[in-house]
Motif scaffolding. Sequence first.
Motif, mmCIF file in Angstrom:
data_model
loop_
_atom_site.group_PDB
_atom_site.id
_atom_site.type_symbol
_atom_site.label_atom_id
_atom_site.label_comp_id
_atom_site.label_asym_id
_atom_site.label_seq_id
_atom_site.Cartn_x
_atom_site.Cartn_y
_atom_site.Cartn_z
ATOM 1 N N LYS A 1 36.379 34.294 2.186
ATOM 2 C CA LYS A 1 35.907 35.647 2.450
ATOM 3 C C LYS A 1 34.948 36.033 1.331
ATOM 4 C CE LYS A 1 38.572 36.471 6.066
ATOM 5 N NZ LYS A 1 38.032 36.732 7.424
ATOM 6 N N SER A 2 33.873 36.711 1.696
ATOM 7 C CA SER A 2 32.906 37.129 0.681
ATOM 8 C C SER A 2 33.226 38.537 0.194
ATOM 9 C CB SER A 2 31.487 37.084 1.247
ATOM 10 O OG SER A 2 31.341 38.010 2.304
ATOM 11 N N GLY B 1 50.175 40.621 -0.592
ATOM 12 C CA GLY B 1 48.998 41.353 -1.018
ATOM 13 C C GLY B 1 48.521 40.871 -2.376
ATOM 14 N N PHE B 2 47.206 40.672 -2.510
ATOM 15 C CA PHE B 2 46.614 40.232 -3.771
ATOM 16 C C PHE B 2 45.419 41.126 -4.095
ATOM 17 C CE2 PHE B 2 48.613 36.455 -1.996
ATOM 18 C CZ PHE B 2 49.311 35.941 -3.089
ATOM 19 N N SER C 1 40.981 44.194 -2.907
ATOM 20 C CA SER C 1 42.286 43.732 -2.440
ATOM 21 C C SER C 1 42.134 42.926 -1.156
ATOM 22 C CB SER C 1 43.219 44.927 -2.191
ATOM 23 O OG SER C 1 43.400 45.690 -3.366
ATOM 24 N N PHE C 2 43.106 42.065 -0.901
ATOM 25 C CA PHE C 2 43.118 41.284 0.331
ATOM 26 C C PHE C 2 44.545 40.838 0.601
ATOM 27 C CE2 PHE C 2 42.100 38.633 -3.267
ATOM 28 C CZ PHE C 2 42.923 37.527 -3.141
ATOM 29 N N ASN C 3 44.821 40.536 1.858
ATOM 30 C CA ASN C 3 46.156 40.116 2.266
ATOM 31 C C ASN C 3 46.148 38.668 2.726
ATOM 32 O OD1 ASN C 3 47.310 42.700 1.836
ATOM 33 N ND2 ASN C 3 46.559 43.377 3.836
ATOM 34 N N ALA D 1 38.461 41.251 2.674
ATOM 35 C CA ALA D 1 38.747 42.001 1.452
ATOM 36 C C ALA D 1 38.288 43.451 1.594
ATOM 37 C CB ALA D 1 38.050 41.333 0.275
ATOM 38 N N PHE D 2 38.951 44.354 0.882
ATOM 39 C CA PHE D 2 38.624 45.774 0.952
ATOM 40 C C PHE D 2 38.870 46.441 -0.403
ATOM 41 C CE2 PHE D 2 43.007 45.045 2.087
ATOM 42 C CZ PHE D 2 43.711 46.019 1.399
#
Length: 282
Positions: free
Chosen positions: A276-277, A245-246, A208-210, A198-199
């Motif tokens: 993912k944290s 993308g979410f 956001s994360f893919n 996540a970023f």
Amino acid sequence: MGGNNTIKELFELSVNNDSRKKDGSHLAIDQALEKKGFSFKEALNSMSVANHIMSSETSALQYRYEEADDYPVNGPSLFKTVNFFTGRSDFIESSSLRRFGSQYIKVISNDPVLIDIENQNGPASDIQLNAILKRKDDSYLVISNKSINIDPIDLKSIHLSVVSQDTVGSDWSYRITFKDGKRGTDANMPIAFKLTSAFPNPFNDKISFNLTVLNETEIEIKIYDIYGRNVKQIHNGILKSGKYGFSWNAIDEFGKEASSGVYFIQARDNTSAQFKSATLVK
């Protein structure tokens, strides 16, 4: 699945569902969990995985769980350790797995390995094999299947948990075989998707994360807090092959702002889950 309030609610529901005519304790819990969208088997396997990952030690970082003070610092005790290398076939057997219990196996290998489990005294569905894979970025991939291919190229550690998840048996003898596996990061079958980091992380108001879907599958994406409570459902439905993308805006299911802390993004289908944290800082 929830914190103290959820556990209390499940207890009260299970008491109401209890039957004195038979050993209905697990059935009562299963009925209570069903109201929360889970099952007894899901909860049992999730606990087995969490008992390996979570710790109260500060070194556990984002997987630190303060209420886990009574848990073993280095996780549950190991049943076996297997050293595997290409060209070698190996196996382990057990006849000491108890009802609703778990046994943990550590696999040490620099080579791809194909792992298969066989129930030697009952239906295959009575036993669940979970591969708990810790990546080099400290995220986890959990694969649950009877046959699992693992390429350790991007992994820090490989652990297996074997869970007796049936409700009527009395003997859960099993055999696990280790054979040459397939090379490549896409070889960890039966994975149908990949969850990216996540970023930005830490984040303030939006993260956001893919998700890359390799094979069409039904995927559920949720945000959990450090106590395992469901904070927000991001997606639940079938996704075709492709990249998606979410994002999460730090708002929970009730429209309230989430507080600062560590959260987990979980994407799962019917055979695997990826985590993912994410750290929210306000």
